[in-house]
Design a protein around this motif. Structure first.
Motif, PDB file in Angstrom:
ATOM      1  N   PHE A 242       1.268  11.272 -24.106  1.00 37.43           N
ATOM      2  CA  PHE A 242       2.580  10.628 -24.105  1.00 37.43           C
ATOM      3  C   PHE A 242       3.361  11.051 -25.344  1.00 37.43           C
ATOM      4  CE2 PHE A 242      -0.170   7.766 -21.649  1.00 37.43           C
ATOM      5  CZ  PHE A 242       0.590   7.605 -20.495  1.00 37.43           C
ATOM      6  N   GLY A 243       4.662  11.325 -25.164  1.00 44.26           N
ATOM      7  CA  GLY A 243       5.476  11.804 -26.281  1.00 44.26           C
ATOM      8  C   GLY A 243       4.946  13.124 -26.785  1.00 44.26           C
ATOM      9  N   ALA A 244       4.765  14.071 -25.878  1.00 40.22           N
ATOM     10  CA  ALA A 244       4.009  15.289 -26.178  1.00 40.22           C
ATOM     11  C   ALA A 244       4.712  16.253 -27.112  1.00 40.22           C
ATOM     12  CB  ALA A 244       3.653  16.007 -24.870  1.00 40.22           C
TER      13      ALA A 244
ATOM     14  N   SER B 250      -2.460  18.360 -26.931  1.00 42.33           N
ATOM     15  CA  SER B 250      -3.119  18.830 -25.708  1.00 42.33           C
ATOM     16  C   SER B 250      -3.680  20.237 -25.892  1.00 42.33           C
ATOM     17  CB  SER B 250      -2.122  18.813 -24.546  1.00 42.33           C
ATOM     18  OG  SER B 250      -1.787  17.493 -24.178  1.00 42.33           O
ATOM     19  N   HIS B 251      -2.962  21.042 -26.644  1.00 44.61           N
ATOM     20  CA  HIS B 251      -3.426  22.407 -26.928  1.00 44.61           C
ATOM     21  C   HIS B 251      -4.799  22.377 -27.600  1.00 44.61           C
ATOM     22  CE1 HIS B 251      -3.588  26.452 -28.686  1.00 44.61           C
ATOM     23  NE2 HIS B 251      -3.771  25.871 -29.864  1.00 44.61           N
TER      24      HIS B 251
ATOM     25  N   LEU C 250       1.508  16.545 -19.965  1.00 45.17           N
ATOM     26  CA  LEU C 250       2.341  16.344 -21.142  1.00 45.17           C
ATOM     27  C   LEU C 250       3.615  15.615 -20.724  1.00 45.17           C
ATOM     28  CD1 LEU C 250       0.520  18.945 -21.586  1.00 45.17           C
ATOM     29  CD2 LEU C 250       2.131  19.560 -23.369  1.00 45.17           C
ATOM     30  N   VAL C 251       3.807  14.416 -21.231  1.00 40.44           N
ATOM     31  CA  VAL C 251       4.966  13.600 -20.876  1.00 40.44           C
ATOM     32  C   VAL C 251       5.950  13.618 -22.041  1.00 40.44           C
ATOM     33  CG1 VAL C 251       5.767  11.324 -20.160  1.00 40.44           C
ATOM     34  CG2 VAL C 251       3.487  12.118 -19.479  1.00 40.44           C
TER      35      VAL C 251
ATOM     36  N   ARG D 160       3.737  19.858 -17.539  1.00 38.15           N
ATOM     37  CA  ARG D 160       4.693  19.089 -18.345  1.00 38.15           C
ATOM     38  C   ARG D 160       5.615  18.291 -17.427  1.00 38.15           C
ATOM     39  NH1 ARG D 160       6.935  19.128 -23.587  1.00 38.15           N
ATOM     40  NH2 ARG D 160       5.353  20.679 -24.163  1.00 38.15           N
ATOM     41  N   LEU D 161       5.740  16.985 -17.696  1.00 41.41           N
ATOM     42  CA  LEU D 161       6.643  16.114 -16.948  1.00 41.41           C
ATOM     43  C   LEU D 161       7.784  15.707 -17.871  1.00 41.41           C
ATOM     44  CD1 LEU D 161       4.045  13.710 -15.249  1.00 41.41           C
ATOM     45  CD2 LEU D 161       4.857  15.934 -14.452  1.00 41.41           C
ATOM     46  N   GLN D 162       8.986  16.192 -17.583  1.00 43.14           N
ATOM     47  CA  GLN D 162      10.146  15.840 -18.403  1.00 43.14           C
ATOM     48  C   GLN D 162      10.753  14.552 -17.852  1.00 43.14           C
ATOM     49  OE1 GLN D 162      12.877  19.020 -19.336  1.00 43.14           O
ATOM     50  NE2 GLN D 162      14.493  17.595 -19.940  1.00 43.14           N
TER      51      GLN D 162
END
Length: 469
Positions: free
Chosen positions: A187-189, A195-196, A218-219, A241-243
């Motif tokens: 969250f808040g990526a 995540s990497h 990734l949010v 990735r979710l924008q």
């Protein structure tokens, strides 16, 4: 604007192919590339001699301009044009409920009298009477970041971020959450660095293999530059990735999450203010309402967790079945670095019940949010020569205070009460997690010299955390 061009020193010239407009505020030339034979970029084309196209403000975003004669074409491709909402966008699904209380505007401490401030401090002290909410000092690290931490090319800012990422991974490993066959939701990526490193750790270390599937979601609500997503193309790894704002995210409607139904692990680094509460609702409360995910109720191997259709009665009498209608696997745990409590909001706050049980309401919550900034800015001098002790790479608003505040409390006292406000707000989050069958802890995961916002919130299903103990 002509003055801005001439303001550059005679020795200062733009790079070949770069716009010739001198940005006075930044003390440099515009970095936009120009067309062949042109001196200025499209944004500053009005400076071009003989230029006939008038620049106007974009009606969709006043931060940039467009040629008037190309407006229709621009509106069709402008990044701020209206777009169809993704299927997982459900407006305000994680916003929370205000329990009928009137919402308040964020208050300024400058408007309080000394009597009001004394009352708030007394209420804060009373709230901790009999309250067990210990904070452990536990700085960990992970070997996957060892080489990067000793890379001399990294500056001070990069080093601070790496230290935090290393400790978060260390805590994930200590909790038994770092493994394959899972869905990590960051969250808040931002750029996706956390995540990497999770992915890098799982590639290089011998972690439990429950299958080749690994999802890293990734949010992030904003469009982000210099993302690391493209570096991850491994077979069996879904890096997505979710924008979208966390407030409007329904994880149960994300297609690839439903298809795999992997156990969930929530992570975040400096999840500002209300974003932490939104993330907790997104991961736990929303799925419960939809008849979905819950913590596993018995000690299971990792392979069993992914395949377990039903893990017993839900905590607190909530009648839900994991993975039935929501398409979500069980929540294995979370590790979220907290910050910016002054940006919390009563509407979104998950600890409303906790506050109300202590005779506190939205008015006190709003005031404590503002007072919490004393923890990171409280040591500064008042009146003249004010000194901020905030970290170089963290963005924290200064504590709003006046002579009444300064006369009532010394700088060390302001810092102390600021930290108590932060702790009380976080205790409400622990209360929320405990009511959903999780054991939750607060700990200082890095030294305060790395960042003043050094609190980590962790949680695991009660039986699982006892087993890890």
């Amino acid at each position: 604007m002509y003055f801005s061009i001439m303001a550059a020193s005679a020795s200062s010239v733009p790079v070949l192919g770069q716009c010739g407009f001198y940005v006075e505020k930044k003390k440099r030339f515009c970095k936009m590339v120009v067309r062949s034979g042109k001196r200025f970029c499209g944004e500053h084309a009005i400076m071009e001699e003989g230029g006939s196209s008038r620049r106007i403000v974009c009606p969709l975003d006043p931060k940039h301009t467009v040629s008037e004669d190309k407006l229709d074409k621009h509106l069709k491709k402008c990044n701020n044009r209206s777009r169809a909402k993704p299927v997982y966008y459900v407006e305000n699904i994680n916003a929370g409920v205000a329990d009928g209380q009137k919402m308040l505007q964020q208050v300024s401490l400058c408007d309080f009298s000394r009597m009001q401030l004394e009352s708030l401090v007394n209420k804060l002290k009373s709230a901790f009477t009999g309250l067990q909410c210990d904070v452990e000092d536990r700085v960990l690290s992970h070997p996957v970041l060892h080489e990067e931490l000793h890379n001399p090319k990294n500056g001070v800012s990069a080093y601070k971020h790496l230290k935090q990422q290393s400790s978060i991974l260390g805590h994930l490993e200590a909790m038994g959450l770092l493994g394959n066959g899972r869905c990590f939701v960051e969250f808040g990526a931002g750029r996706g660095k956390l995540s990497h490193w999770i992915h890098e750790a799982l590639k290089t270390q011998d972690y439990p293999q429950t299958g080749r599937d690994l999802q890293l979601v990734l949010v992030e609500r904003c469009s982000t530059r210099f993302k690391v997503d493209g570096k991850h193309q491994d077979v069996g790894v879904h890096f997505e990735r979710l924008q979208v704002d966390i407030q409007h995210l329904d994880l149960s409607k994300v297609t690839f999450i439903r298809q795999k139904n992997l156990p969930l692990v929530g992570v975040g680094k400096h999840l500002c203010g209300a974003a932490t509460d939104l993330a907790l609702r997104c991961l736990l409360e929303t799925a419960e309402r939809r008849g979905g995910t819950k913590p596993p109720q018995k000690n299971l191997r990792t392979s069993e967790l992914a395949a377990e259709p039903d893990s017993g009665p839900a905590p607190d009498g909530v009648d839900v079945v994991a993975g039935s209608d929501s398409g979500l696997g069980p929540v294995l745990g979370l590790a979220v670095a907290l910050c910016c409590h002054h940006r919390c909001d009563w509407l979104h706050y998950v600890g409303q019940q906790f506050f109300l049980q202590r005779g506190l309401g939205p008015e006190e919550f709003s005031a404590f949010c503002r007072m919490s900034s004393w923890a990171t800015c409280g040591r500064r001098q008042t009146n003249q020569n004010r000194i901020s002790l905030r970290g170089e790479d963290e963005e924290h608003e200064p504590a709003d205070e006046n002579d009444t505040v300064a006369g009532f409390l010394s700088a060390p006292e302001r810092e102390h009460f600021g930290r108590l406000c932060k702790l009380l707000i976080d205790c409400g989050r622990i209360h929320f997690l405990q009511n959903r069958g999780f054991d939750s802890k607060l700990m200082h995961y890095v030294d305060s010299q790395v960042t003043l916002e050094n609190m980590l919130l962790t949680a695991q299903p009660r039986t699982q955390s006892s087993h890890q103990g």
